[in-house]
Design a protein around this motif. Structure first.
Motif, PDB file in Angstrom:
ATOM      1  N   VAL A 169       0.866  -1.168   0.000  1.00  0.00           N
ATOM      2  CA  VAL A 169       0.000   0.000   0.000  1.00  0.00           C
ATOM      3  C   VAL A 169       0.907   1.223   0.000  1.00  0.00           C
ATOM      4  CG1 VAL A 169      -1.814   1.251   1.205  1.00  0.00           C
ATOM      5  CG2 VAL A 169      -1.691  -1.234   1.405  1.00  0.00           C
ATOM      6  N   PHE A 170       0.634   2.141  -0.899  1.00  0.00           N
ATOM      7  CA  PHE A 170       1.363   3.405  -0.951  1.00  0.00           C
ATOM      8  C   PHE A 170       0.454   4.462  -0.350  1.00  0.00           C
ATOM      9  CE2 PHE A 170       3.224   0.747  -4.041  1.00  0.00           C
ATOM     10  CZ  PHE A 170       4.472   1.233  -4.410  1.00  0.00           C
ATOM     11  N   THR A 171       0.921   5.152   0.692  1.00  0.00           N
ATOM     12  CA  THR A 171       0.144   6.237   1.285  1.00  0.00           C
ATOM     13  C   THR A 171       0.889   7.537   1.025  1.00  0.00           C
ATOM     14  OG1 THR A 171       1.152   5.969   3.483  1.00  0.00           O
ATOM     15  CG2 THR A 171      -0.869   4.713   3.046  1.00  0.00           C
ATOM     16  N   PHE A 172       0.360   8.325   0.082  1.00  0.00           N
ATOM     17  CA  PHE A 172       0.977   9.598  -0.300  1.00  0.00           C
ATOM     18  C   PHE A 172       0.435  10.703   0.586  1.00  0.00           C
ATOM     19  CE2 PHE A 172       1.190   7.035  -4.160  1.00  0.00           C
ATOM     20  CZ  PHE A 172       2.500   7.251  -4.578  1.00  0.00           C
ATOM     21  N   ARG A 173       1.346  11.507   1.120  1.00  0.00           N
ATOM     22  CA  ARG A 173       0.947  12.638   1.956  1.00  0.00           C
ATOM     23  C   ARG A 173       1.915  13.785   1.754  1.00  0.00           C
ATOM     24  NH1 ARG A 173       3.762  12.901   7.041  1.00  0.00           N
ATOM     25  NH2 ARG A 173       5.117  11.101   7.367  1.00  0.00           N
ATOM     26  N   GLY A 174       1.609  14.910   2.391  1.00  0.00           N
ATOM     27  CA  GLY A 174       2.504  16.060   2.350  1.00  0.00           C
ATOM     28  C   GLY A 174       2.847  16.497   0.934  1.00  0.00           C
TER      29      GLY A 174
END
Length: 162
Positions: free
Chosen positions: A73-78
């Protein structure tokens, strides 16, 4: 003297061929059948993110090669949010090729079994990224900190990409 050097080079040639074979990770993967990882992506540099995505893709293939099913799972933030958007009016010309590479890499990764991606709505709000502009296949979630908490509690390893 040069014939000695040539002899040493020729003798080391077969060693170089064996050294080129990729080593395995049998100690770390002993008893592991599923490679559960939540990539915590918080990087705003397009060139660096493109490089990391290459390494992550190689990690996926390394797991498969060693009999472990990737579950990523890739969690993109910021600051990563603008890099996974289709809107690039403010992107410097020298970064365009890296932005295009990221879009292509994400498409290729999402085509692999066991890969999914999420983008943080809080980061989207902070960085002015509209939900409709996210690259295809990336889910919009409320808060990727919550995602990371959930995935860690489900047994996913969290690997930060900053």
């Amino acid at each position: 003297m040069s014939s000695v050097l040539l002899g040493v080079c020729l003798l080391s040639l077969p060693l170089g061929l064996t050294a080129a074979e990729k080593p395995d990770d049998h100690r770390a993967l002993e008893g592991v059948t599923s490679g559960k990882v939540a990539w915590d992506i918080n990087m705003g540099n397009a060139r660096s993110l493109s490089l990391y995505l290459k390494v992550i893709d190689e990690t996926y293939e390394d797991l498969k090669r060693q009999g472990v099913e990737p579950d990523m799972v890739f969690t993109f933030r910021g600051p990563s949010l603008p890099l996974i958007s289709t809107e690039h009016e403010d992107v410097p010309l020298d970064e365009e090729e890296h932005i295009e590479a990221i879009a292509s890499q994400i498409k290729d990764l999402l085509a692999k079994p066991g890969v999914r991606m999420e983008a943080c709505s809080i980061a989207a709000r902070l960085f002015g990224v509209e939900r409709a502009t996210l690259l295809p296949g990336i889910d919009f979630v409320g808060n990727t900190f919550v995602s990371q908490i959930g995935y860690q509690n489900q047994g996913y390893a969290s690997i930060p990409i900053f």
